[in-house]
Design a protein around this motif. Structure first.
Motif, PDB file in Angstrom:
ATOM      1  N   ASP A 178       0.785  -1.046   0.060  1.00  0.00           N
ATOM      2  CA  ASP A 178      -0.051   0.159  -0.059  1.00  0.00           C
ATOM      3  C   ASP A 178       0.913   1.052  -0.060  1.00  0.00           C
ATOM      4  OD1 ASP A 178       0.968   0.162   2.571  1.00  0.00           O
ATOM      5  OD2 ASP A 178      -0.748  -1.054   3.491  1.00  0.00           O
ATOM      6  N   LYS A 179       0.183   2.333  -0.045  1.00  0.00           N
ATOM      7  CA  LYS A 179       1.034   3.711   0.011  1.00  0.00           C
ATOM      8  C   LYS A 179       1.882   3.894   1.231  1.00  0.00           C
ATOM      9  CE  LYS A 179      -2.007   6.508  -2.976  1.00  0.00           C
ATOM     10  NZ  LYS A 179      -2.881   7.719  -3.276  1.00  0.00           N
ATOM     11  N   ALA A 180       1.594   3.126   2.215  1.00  0.00           N
ATOM     12  CA  ALA A 180       2.525   3.428   3.556  1.00  0.00           C
ATOM     13  C   ALA A 180       3.945   2.810   3.176  1.00  0.00           C
ATOM     14  CB  ALA A 180       1.747   2.765   4.599  1.00  0.00           C
ATOM     15  N   GLU A 181       3.942   2.041   2.449  1.00  0.00           N
ATOM     16  CA  GLU A 181       5.331   1.383   2.224  1.00  0.00           C
ATOM     17  C   GLU A 181       6.383   2.274   1.464  1.00  0.00           C
ATOM     18  OE1 GLU A 181       5.461  -2.711   0.304  1.00  0.00           O
ATOM     19  OE2 GLU A 181       5.775  -3.152   2.264  1.00  0.00           O
ATOM     20  N   GLY A 182       5.886   3.526   1.079  1.00  0.00           N
ATOM     21  CA  GLY A 182       6.894   4.460   0.534  1.00  0.00           C
ATOM     22  C   GLY A 182       6.830   4.463  -1.011  1.00  0.00           C
ATOM     23  N   THR A 183       7.840   4.452  -1.577  1.00  0.00           N
ATOM     24  CA  THR A 183       8.202   4.814  -3.208  1.00  0.00           C
ATOM     25  C   THR A 183       8.603   3.387  -3.836  1.00  0.00           C
ATOM     26  OG1 THR A 183      10.399   5.485  -2.850  1.00  0.00           O
ATOM     27  CG2 THR A 183       8.771   6.933  -2.704  1.00  0.00           C
ATOM     28  N   ASP A 184       8.845   2.550  -2.918  1.00  0.00           N
ATOM     29  CA  ASP A 184       9.592   1.240  -3.606  1.00  0.00           C
ATOM     30  C   ASP A 184       8.625   0.004  -3.772  1.00  0.00           C
ATOM     31  OD1 ASP A 184      11.892   2.677  -3.750  1.00  0.00           O
ATOM     32  OD2 ASP A 184      13.257   1.288  -2.430  1.00  0.00           O
ATOM     33  N   PHE A 185       8.590  -0.777  -4.746  1.00  0.00           N
ATOM     34  CA  PHE A 185       7.859  -1.824  -5.164  1.00  0.00           C
ATOM     35  C   PHE A 185       8.433  -3.155  -5.044  1.00  0.00           C
ATOM     36  CE2 PHE A 185       6.067   2.031  -6.728  1.00  0.00           C
ATOM     37  CZ  PHE A 185       4.679   1.962  -6.660  1.00  0.00           C
ATOM     38  N   TYR A 186       7.994  -4.147  -4.812  1.00  0.00           N
ATOM     39  CA  TYR A 186       8.523  -5.576  -4.960  1.00  0.00           C
ATOM     40  C   TYR A 186       8.460  -5.734  -6.405  1.00  0.00           C
ATOM     41  CZ  TYR A 186       8.606  -6.280  -0.145  1.00  0.00           C
ATOM     42  OH  TYR A 186       8.746  -5.989   1.367  1.00  0.00           O
ATOM     43  N   TYR A 187       9.602  -6.271  -6.786  1.00  0.00           N
ATOM     44  CA  TYR A 187       9.538  -6.829  -8.307  1.00  0.00           C
ATOM     45  C   TYR A 187       9.345  -8.085  -8.445  1.00  0.00           C
ATOM     46  CZ  TYR A 187      11.372  -8.066 -13.074  1.00  0.00           C
ATOM     47  OH  TYR A 187      11.657  -8.515 -14.203  1.00  0.00           O
ATOM     48  N   LEU A 188       8.213  -8.518  -9.224  1.00  0.00           N
ATOM     49  CA  LEU A 188       7.704  -9.845  -9.047  1.00  0.00           C
ATOM     50  C   LEU A 188       8.082 -10.676 -10.586  1.00  0.00           C
ATOM     51  CD1 LEU A 188       4.057  -9.374  -7.759  1.00  0.00           C
ATOM     52  CD2 LEU A 188       6.263  -9.676  -6.751  1.00  0.00           C
ATOM     53  N   GLY A 189       8.822 -10.033 -11.399  1.00  0.00           N
ATOM     54  CA  GLY A 189       9.155 -10.641 -12.666  1.00  0.00           C
ATOM     55  C   GLY A 189       8.650 -10.252 -13.833  1.00  0.00           C
ATOM     56  N   LYS A 190       8.755 -10.857 -14.892  1.00  0.00           N
ATOM     57  CA  LYS A 190       8.107 -10.535 -16.304  1.00  0.00           C
ATOM     58  C   LYS A 190       6.928 -11.131 -16.266  1.00  0.00           C
ATOM     59  CE  LYS A 190      12.363 -10.101 -19.253  1.00  0.00           C
ATOM     60  NZ  LYS A 190      13.120 -10.730 -20.276  1.00  0.00           N
ATOM     61  N   GLY A 191       5.887 -10.600 -17.105  1.00  0.00           N
ATOM     62  CA  GLY A 191       4.656 -11.150 -17.206  1.00  0.00           C
ATOM     63  C   GLY A 191       3.935 -11.235 -18.522  1.00  0.00           C
ATOM     64  N   THR A 192       3.075 -12.107 -18.777  1.00  0.00           N
ATOM     65  CA  THR A 192       2.469 -12.239 -20.073  1.00  0.00           C
ATOM     66  C   THR A 192       0.855 -12.113 -20.207  1.00  0.00           C
ATOM     67  OG1 THR A 192       4.144 -13.590 -20.763  1.00  0.00           O
ATOM     68  CG2 THR A 192       2.207 -13.597 -22.078  1.00  0.00           C
ATOM     69  N   CYS A 193       0.413 -11.081 -20.721  1.00  0.00           N
ATOM     70  CA  CYS A 193      -0.974 -10.847 -20.681  1.00  0.00           C
ATOM     71  C   CYS A 193      -1.972 -12.110 -21.194  1.00  0.00           C
ATOM     72  CB  CYS A 193      -1.406  -9.560 -21.478  1.00  0.00           C
ATOM     73  SG  CYS A 193      -1.297  -8.156 -20.529  1.00  0.00           S
ATOM     74  N   GLN A 194      -2.755 -12.436 -20.764  1.00  0.00           N
ATOM     75  CA  GLN A 194      -3.807 -13.381 -21.176  1.00  0.00           C
ATOM     76  C   GLN A 194      -4.797 -12.787 -22.123  1.00  0.00           C
ATOM     77  OE1 GLN A 194      -4.805 -15.652 -17.570  1.00  0.00           O
ATOM     78  NE2 GLN A 194      -3.164 -17.199 -18.068  1.00  0.00           N
ATOM     79  N   GLU A 195      -4.547 -12.467 -23.301  1.00  0.00           N
ATOM     80  CA  GLU A 195      -5.457 -11.711 -23.839  1.00  0.00           C
ATOM     81  C   GLU A 195      -6.945 -11.983 -23.942  1.00  0.00           C
ATOM     82  OE1 GLU A 195      -5.434  -9.515 -28.497  1.00  0.00           O
ATOM     83  OE2 GLU A 195      -4.072 -11.261 -27.906  1.00  0.00           O
ATOM     84  N   GLU A 196      -7.164 -13.290 -24.003  1.00  0.00           N
ATOM     85  CA  GLU A 196      -8.500 -14.051 -23.994  1.00  0.00           C
ATOM     86  C   GLU A 196      -9.310 -13.351 -22.779  1.00  0.00           C
ATOM     87  OE1 GLU A 196      -6.040 -17.113 -22.173  1.00  0.00           O
ATOM     88  OE2 GLU A 196      -5.738 -15.695 -23.640  1.00  0.00           O
ATOM     89  N   THR A 197      -8.527 -13.056 -21.568  1.00  0.00           N
ATOM     90  CA  THR A 197      -9.219 -12.438 -20.568  1.00  0.00           C
ATOM     91  C   THR A 197      -9.599 -11.278 -20.298  1.00  0.00           C
ATOM     92  OG1 THR A 197      -7.172 -12.098 -19.135  1.00  0.00           O
ATOM     93  CG2 THR A 197      -8.077 -14.323 -19.252  1.00  0.00           C
ATOM     94  N   ALA A 198      -9.098 -10.527 -21.390  1.00  0.00           N
ATOM     95  CA  ALA A 198      -9.331  -9.045 -21.428  1.00  0.00           C
ATOM     96  C   ALA A 198     -10.738  -8.543 -21.428  1.00  0.00           C
ATOM     97  CB  ALA A 198      -8.387  -8.156 -22.561  1.00  0.00           C
ATOM     98  N   ILE A 199     -11.139  -7.713 -20.330  1.00  0.00           N
ATOM     99  CA  ILE A 199     -12.538  -7.372 -20.414  1.00  0.00           C
ATOM    100  C   ILE A 199     -12.569  -5.678 -20.482  1.00  0.00           C
ATOM    101  CG2 ILE A 199     -14.679  -7.226 -19.097  1.00  0.00           C
ATOM    102  CD1 ILE A 199     -14.069 -10.126 -17.862  1.00  0.00           C
ATOM    103  N   GLN A 200     -13.619  -5.220 -21.229  1.00  0.00           N
ATOM    104  CA  GLN A 200     -13.519  -3.740 -21.113  1.00  0.00           C
ATOM    105  C   GLN A 200     -14.827  -3.274 -20.142  1.00  0.00           C
ATOM    106  OE1 GLN A 200     -12.963  -1.327 -24.782  1.00  0.00           O
ATOM    107  NE2 GLN A 200     -14.730  -0.262 -24.335  1.00  0.00           N
ATOM    108  N   THR A 201     -14.831  -2.541 -19.279  1.00  0.00           N
ATOM    109  CA  THR A 201     -15.936  -2.097 -18.485  1.00  0.00           C
ATOM    110  C   THR A 201     -15.982  -0.822 -18.267  1.00  0.00           C
ATOM    111  OG1 THR A 201     -17.019  -2.656 -16.374  1.00  0.00           O
ATOM    112  CG2 THR A 201     -14.767  -2.634 -16.417  1.00  0.00           C
TER     113      THR A 201
END
Length: 959
Positions: free
Chosen positions: A902-925
């Motif tokens: 959350d924001k209380a953690e400051g400016t740094d983020f945990y790096y979880l690695g590379k990802g690939t979008c599962q295009e078939e799951t994309a939903i526009q709302t």
């Protein structure tokens, strides 16, 4: 179900057909051997936390093994999750006490099988979509789960899988023929067990392995390995013509025996042993007799009515000896060897009178806590000679202490309010809280036949009323405070040792200087004031004793401001780096041996909240750490000294003060003057290199400080030799860092407004101003070398084969730099941005409550390897930036996923690695309401690697 099936098929292909198979396979079969990340306990806890139910089939169970699971099983109970444990009376290995502990698990049904030769070891976890099996050699014992070299296989299966069907059927078949565990069965078993123990030598031997009597006997005769090393170091100090030395040794590690062994080697004509408490003195003299031998008249205590002694070995109470008329009854050179125990008290005038009066050939000081809150310089008193030092973690690794199971438990709400620092004593002893305390001490229990506990609380009235309340409830308790006489304290300590009472409840005493090895439970009912006191109180139970296998530590955690000190104390991490502190809560694998650290769910959240709320880099904290290290070294420390002595993170100090030079000025150190430009260079290197996140800048600096100039080829050769990845994009990025072209104008000005490193004819060199400073100002050069040394040390946690290291933390600017962007565009990255064939995505997992649209962002983990992500508002699937991300894999753009809690953690983020979008799951709302409605796109991102278990739990838990 489809996603799981696909992943499982890929995992099985990799696990059983082709280990080089590269398709995402997040349910690989695993070989658990209790080494590295493949520990049995970690896997069991991971599966328990996400299970819907569980079945354990284990022949052997110990109380210590069960203790490792207790807090986790209690959390499962709160979620309504139940389980079954099938065990046996095979070989009468399981103690009756273990079965009594099993009865406390009200969400776990236990049955006993009479199957001849039952020796099964299997753990079955039922999840929403599948089962997980852990089968092999590990029983439910502490060593089998955490220490022993075991062989277990971890497998995943759909519910209709044949292998899991066989396991479950076998379990159910035996279960239905087995006897439910109950009190009557335990009583019958105990009678048989006690009879067998008297007649069966094998059973007697098995039980004897859980005691320390033989170890203690051997311990008296010869030094253990730690003591052998310490004795050699003490001798080295003497051989260097030093007459004083310190030994820093954790409580319970045998420093009294260590000193006796050294006295035996030294062969003094007369020896003086000084301490502040009579009980310690008597025990010390008894131990010395065992080591030194000799006649009884060679040993004598000075204290009470005895003021003088002609004995060879004199043991003196400081209160008696320090009086002038008693002190001057001895000649200054009368003793050629003097030992000062609990020497951290030596700043008191009574100790100084003794130390300054005598002139021994050698003086040894011993303490578990040399770093004092009063800032007295104990190190100076002993000429900065630390012969040997062993802290809690090392002592556990050496198996010198009794193992412990620490439980951070949730304190109760009183009148709808969680206990806080200012809670009055009257609210600390309400019927509800006393009941809550009793429930916890009963549930978490103790090792041994008889409960012998110490309870630490914060107020005298609380101690007295609690003692009365516990006694009424059947736990015989006595309150001791600073007002209690020494005679009464000794009397009550003996009653505890003899088993006449269950608890001593103390306020401001017994943090140190008390030796009750048989204590098997320590209860903390007060907020943690300091890491030193916390470890002192924990240490009261860490002495080995034949009556116990381990000590239970129960720490009641309310909404205390200093809760953040708990993980600091347990881990020994004094870096003041919030990420390190959080890591110590979510992953407690740093604790050695069979000891464990466990936090109930709510207690863990309270600690996280305290970490977020506190300022670990307050100047007073940094000043105290500086003064402590300065006292130890006898000079102002460099940054590298903070590294070498495992103190504050150098980057924390520099980042707080722009650079270490500025910090030294604030500490009023007398140091050479640096020019404004030299200070700017230090600021730049402190901000951009010291954090160690990329090794390339560090080693180029290292080369330049050695040679002032280096060819590009020479630089690349060094990187290659060190196994550090090399490519033109990264080298160009390094150049843009050092010529400052990467930075925004504000930073460029702050860093001196001109290139620090110049490139000419394929070679690198410092600019002329820096080169001149390095030639003429040795202090400036030393400060640069100090940054390089410290940066190298910090860089060890980062991968040298790729730009970003999974599970480490990075800011948006770090990402711009390490992904080789030409410029720092962090101010415009916001949630994501595509640049140079990369797209970093940044997510605050738990959105602010005042963000009305946060619920519509739908950003959450579907599983450890699938993350549901949302684009910015007013974006459609056809929007160019969205289309690019959805098709990133096809067009060669790398998606990098960064998440923070959350924001209380400051400016740094945990790096979880590379990802690939599962295009078939994309939903526009849409997001927003009415006229403010805007389109938004949600899509699932498949991570290359599943998120590490402890980090995953930390991120998804609501803090």
């Amino acid at each position: 179900m489809g996603d799981f099936t696909n992943n499982l098929e890929a995992s099985l292909h990799k696990g059983f057909i082709d280990k080089e198979y590269e398709k995402a396979a997040n349910y690989d079969p695993q070989f658990l051997v209790n080494r590295g990340q493949r520990r049995v306990l970690t896997s069991i806890l991971e599966e328990l936390e996400k299970s819907q139910s569980f079945m354990f089939s284990v022949a052997f169970i110990t109380e210590s093994g069960l203790a490792m699971l207790k807090s986790h099983l209690l959390d499962l109970k709160a979620k309504g999750i139940k389980g079954r444990i099938l065990t046996s009376n095979y070989l009468y290995f399981n103690k009756p006490e273990t079965f009594k502990e099993l009865m406390k698990l009200t969400n776990v049904e236990v049955r006993i099988t009479n199957v001849e030769g039952f020796h099964a070891k299997g753990y079955i976890f039922q999840h929403n979509s599948h089962y997980t099996l852990i089968v092999g050699s590990s029983n439910l014992t502490a060593k089998a789960l955490k220490v022993n070299h075991e062989w277990n296989i971890k497998l995943h299966s759909l519910k209709n899988g044949d292998i899991v069907d066989q396991f479950v059927n076998e379990f159910v078949n035996i279960w239905e023929q087995s006897t439910p565990l109950n009190e009557a069965w335990i009583q019958s078993y105990k009678r048989e067990y006690d009879l067998r123990k008297q007649t069966d030598p094998i059973l007697h031997l098995a039980e004897a392995k859980n005691t320390y009597s033989q170890l203690d006997i051997q311990f008296v005769i010869t030094p253990n390995k730690m003591q052998e090393r310490a004795l050699a170091e003490i001798q080295s100090v003497r051989e260097a013509d030093n007459s004083r030395s310190l030994v820093v040794s954790a409580t319970g590690t045998g420093k009294t025996y260590l000193s006796a062994f050294d006295v035996r080697a030294f062969k003094p004509k007369r020896m003086l042993f000084v301490v502040h408490r009579e009980q310690i003195l008597k025990k010390a003299m008894s131990d010395y007799k065992k080591v030194l031998g000799g006649k009884d008249e060679d040993f004598e205590i000075i204290g009470g009515s005895v003021k003088q002694s002609n004995a060879k070995y004199v043991f003196a109470m400081i209160q008696t000896l320090s009086k002038d008329e008693n002190l001057r009854g001895f000649e200054p050179g009368e003793f050629d060897y003097i030992l000062i125990d609990e020497v951290h008290k030596a700043g008191a005038q009574s100790y100084l009178n003794v130390i300054n009066y005598f002139t021994p050939k050698f003086m040894l000081g011993m303490t578990a806590t040399p770093d004092r809150t009063d800032h007295y310089n104990l190190y100076e008193l002993f000429d900065y000679n630390i012969a040997y030092e062993i802290r809690l973690q090392e002592a556990l690794e050496e198996d010198m202490l009794c193992p412990f199971h620490y439980f951070g438990v949730t304190d109760i709400e009183v009148d709808g309010h969680v206990l806080e620092d200012a809670t009055l004593a009257a609210k600390l002893v309400t019927k509800e809280r006393v009941k809550h305390i009793i429930e916890k001490i009963f549930y978490y229990g103790y090792s041994g036949q008889k409960l012998r506990g110490l309870i630490f609380c914060s107020q005298k009235e609380e101690a007295k009323e609690l003692a009365s309340a516990l006694t009424t409830m059947g736990y015989l308790s006595v309150a001791l405070t600073g007002e209690t006489s020494a005679l009464e304290r000794e009397k009550q300590v003996k009653r505890l040792e003899d088993g006449d009472i269950n608890y001593l409840i103390t306020v401001d005493i017994f943090n140190e200087g008390i030796d009750i090895p048989s204590i098997n439970q320590v209860v903390m009912l007060r907020q943690t004031k300091s890491s030193i006191i916390f470890i002192q109180q924990l240490g009261r139970g860490l002495r080995k004793h034949e009556s116990k296998e381990y000590v239970t530590v129960i720490d009641f955690i309310g909404n205390y401001q200093n809760n953040y000190l708990i993980p600091i104390a347990l881990s020994g991490d004094r870096s003041q780096n919030k990420d390190n502190v959080r890591r110590s809560v979510k992953d407690t694998s740093y604790i050695s041996g069979v000891s464990t650290i466990n936090f109930e769910y709510i207690a863990k959240q309270r600690i996280y909240n305290a970490i977020d709320a506190t300022n670990l880099t307050k100047q007073t904290i940094l000043k105290n750490a500086f003064e402590e290290l300065k006292n130890r070294l006898g000079r102002a420390p460099w940054l590298k000294d903070f590294v070498d002595h495992r103190s504050v993170d150098p980057y924390v100090i520099a980042n707080k003060n722009d650079n270490y030079y500025h910090f030294l000025l604030k500490m009023k150190e007398d140091i050479p003057v640096l020019s404004a430009y030299e200070q700017a260079v230090l600021t730049m290197l402190s901000a951009e290199v010291l954090n160690g996140k990329r090794k390339h800048e560090i080693y180029l600096l290292d080369l330049l400080l050695d040679r002032f100039a280096v060819t590009k080829q020479g630089y690349e050769t060094l990187l290659t030799e060190l196994g550090i990845y090399v490519d033109e994009e990264t080298l160009r990025s390094v150049e843009r860092i050092f010529d400052l072209s990467f930075f925004v104008d504000r930073d460029t000005l702050k860093y001196g407004n001109k290139p620090i490193v110049e490139m000419n004819d394929d070679s690198y060199s410092f600019n002329e101003s820096i080169a001149t400073s390095l030639r003429n100002n040795s202090f400036f050069k030393e400060m640069l070398l100090d940054i390089v040394y410290s940066a190298k040390a910090k860089s060890g946690r980062y991968d040298k084969e790729r730009p970003l290291t999974i599970n480490q933390k990075y800011s948006r600017r770090d990402a711009c730099k390490l992904l080789n962007w030409d410029n720092d565009e962090s101010s415009t990255v916001y949630g994501y941005k595509t640049k140079h064939g990369t797209c970093p995505i940044f997510v605050d997992y738990h959105k602010a409550e005042d963000d009305e649209d946060s619920i519509n962002y739908q950003e959450e983990f579907i599983s450890r390897d699938i993350f549901q992500w949302s684009t910015k508002r007013n974006r459609k699937k056809t929007s160019p930036e969205v289309s690019t991300i959805l098709n990133a894999d096809q067009i060669g753009i790398d998606l990098h996923i960064f998440v923070k809690k959350d924001k209380a953690e400051g400016t740094d983020f945990y790096y979880l690695g590379k990802g690939t979008c599962q295009e078939e799951t994309a939903i526009q709302t849409t997001i927003g309401e009415g006229a403010d409605q805007k389109p938004i796109v949600h899509v699932n991102i498949q991570l290359e690697e599943p998120v590490e278990h402890h980090l995953y739990r930390y991120l998804i838990d609501v803090g």
